[in-house]
Design a protein around this motif. Structure first.
Motif, PDB file in Angstrom:
ATOM      1  N   ALA A   1      -0.196   2.828 -12.480  1.00  0.00           N
ATOM      2  CA  ALA A   1      -0.752   3.841 -11.575  1.00  0.00           C
ATOM      3  C   ALA A   1      -0.873   3.296 -10.160  1.00  0.00           C
ATOM      4  O   ALA A   1      -0.592   4.001  -9.186  1.00  0.00           O
ATOM      5  CB  ALA A   1      -2.104   4.304 -12.077  1.00  0.00           C
TER       6      ALA A   1
ATOM      7  N   GLN B   1       2.630   3.174  -8.631  1.00  0.00           N
ATOM      8  CA  GLN B   1       3.072   4.524  -8.274  1.00  0.00           C
ATOM      9  C   GLN B   1       2.359   5.013  -7.013  1.00  0.00           C
ATOM     10  O   GLN B   1       2.981   5.605  -6.128  1.00  0.00           O
ATOM     11  CB  GLN B   1       2.813   5.478  -9.426  1.00  0.00           C
ATOM     12  CG  GLN B   1       3.307   6.879  -9.181  1.00  0.00           C
ATOM     13  CD  GLN B   1       3.045   7.790 -10.372  1.00  0.00           C
ATOM     14  OE1 GLN B   1       2.377   7.413 -11.315  1.00  0.00           O
ATOM     15  NE2 GLN B   1       3.570   8.990 -10.307  1.00  0.00           N
ATOM     16  N   GLN B   2       1.077   4.740  -6.891  1.00  0.00           N
ATOM     17  CA  GLN B   2       0.324   5.166  -5.710  1.00  0.00           C
ATOM     18  C   GLN B   2       0.830   4.442  -4.463  1.00  0.00           C
ATOM     19  O   GLN B   2       0.983   5.049  -3.404  1.00  0.00           O
ATOM     20  CB  GLN B   2      -1.159   4.883  -5.905  1.00  0.00           C
ATOM     21  CG  GLN B   2      -2.010   5.305  -4.720  1.00  0.00           C
ATOM     22  CD  GLN B   2      -3.471   4.978  -4.904  1.00  0.00           C
ATOM     23  OE1 GLN B   2      -3.840   4.295  -5.847  1.00  0.00           O
ATOM     24  NE2 GLN B   2      -4.300   5.460  -4.006  1.00  0.00           N
ATOM     25  N   GLN B   3       1.119   3.158  -4.585  1.00  0.00           N
ATOM     26  CA  GLN B   3       1.617   2.411  -3.430  1.00  0.00           C
ATOM     27  C   GLN B   3       2.982   2.911  -2.993  1.00  0.00           C
ATOM     28  O   GLN B   3       3.261   3.007  -1.799  1.00  0.00           O
ATOM     29  CB  GLN B   3       1.661   0.918  -3.751  1.00  0.00           C
ATOM     30  CG  GLN B   3       0.290   0.296  -3.837  1.00  0.00           C
ATOM     31  CD  GLN B   3       0.341  -1.146  -4.296  1.00  0.00           C
ATOM     32  OE1 GLN B   3       1.358  -1.625  -4.794  1.00  0.00           O
ATOM     33  NE2 GLN B   3      -0.778  -1.843  -4.151  1.00  0.00           N
TER      34      GLN B   3
ATOM     35  N   TYR C   1       4.113   5.952  -3.359  1.00  0.00           N
ATOM     36  CA  TYR C   1       3.882   7.244  -2.720  1.00  0.00           C
ATOM     37  C   TYR C   1       3.396   7.047  -1.286  1.00  0.00           C
ATOM     38  O   TYR C   1       3.868   7.706  -0.363  1.00  0.00           O
ATOM     39  CB  TYR C   1       2.859   8.043  -3.533  1.00  0.00           C
ATOM     40  CG  TYR C   1       2.406   9.306  -2.843  1.00  0.00           C
ATOM     41  CD1 TYR C   1       3.205  10.435  -2.824  1.00  0.00           C
ATOM     42  CD2 TYR C   1       1.183   9.355  -2.187  1.00  0.00           C
ATOM     43  CE1 TYR C   1       2.794  11.587  -2.189  1.00  0.00           C
ATOM     44  CE2 TYR C   1       0.763  10.506  -1.548  1.00  0.00           C
ATOM     45  CZ  TYR C   1       1.577  11.621  -1.553  1.00  0.00           C
ATOM     46  OH  TYR C   1       1.171  12.747  -0.901  1.00  0.00           O
ATOM     47  N   GLU C   2       2.453   6.121  -1.105  1.00  0.00           N
ATOM     48  CA  GLU C   2       1.925   5.867   0.233  1.00  0.00           C
ATOM     49  C   GLU C   2       3.000   5.316   1.165  1.00  0.00           C
ATOM     50  O   GLU C   2       3.058   5.679   2.338  1.00  0.00           O
ATOM     51  CB  GLU C   2       0.744   4.906   0.159  1.00  0.00           C
ATOM     52  CG  GLU C   2      -0.489   5.515  -0.463  1.00  0.00           C
ATOM     53  CD  GLU C   2      -1.605   4.512  -0.704  1.00  0.00           C
ATOM     54  OE1 GLU C   2      -1.389   3.307  -0.432  1.00  0.00           O
ATOM     55  OE2 GLU C   2      -2.677   4.937  -1.145  1.00  0.00           O
TER      56      GLU C   2
END
Length: 68
Positions: free
Chosen positions: A42, A45-47, A49-50
């Protein structure tokens, strides 16, 4: 008066049993072997996206500066 205390005692026992059961169930749910891997995935994936969002925003800003 005795009936009131018996009813309150039974109600308190039911509430205590429900709280205890929910706490026991949640403790079992959080102690999973998959949690560290899922947490890491997670975060990755967040990194990503950022990073993609930052890149697209900087592209818009650069395009805007050229038109001024």
């Amino acid at each position: 008066m005795t009936t009131t205390w018996v009813i309150l005692g039974v109600f308190g026992a039911v509430v205590a049993a429900a709280v205890g059961w929910v706490a026991w169930r949640d403790r079992q749910r959080t102690a999973s072997a998959e949690d560290p891997g899922a947490r890491r995935a997670a975060v990755v994936q967040q990194q990503r996206y950022e990073q993609n969002r930052h890149a697209s925003q900087s592209d818009v800003i650069r395009r805007g500066d050229g038109r001024s």
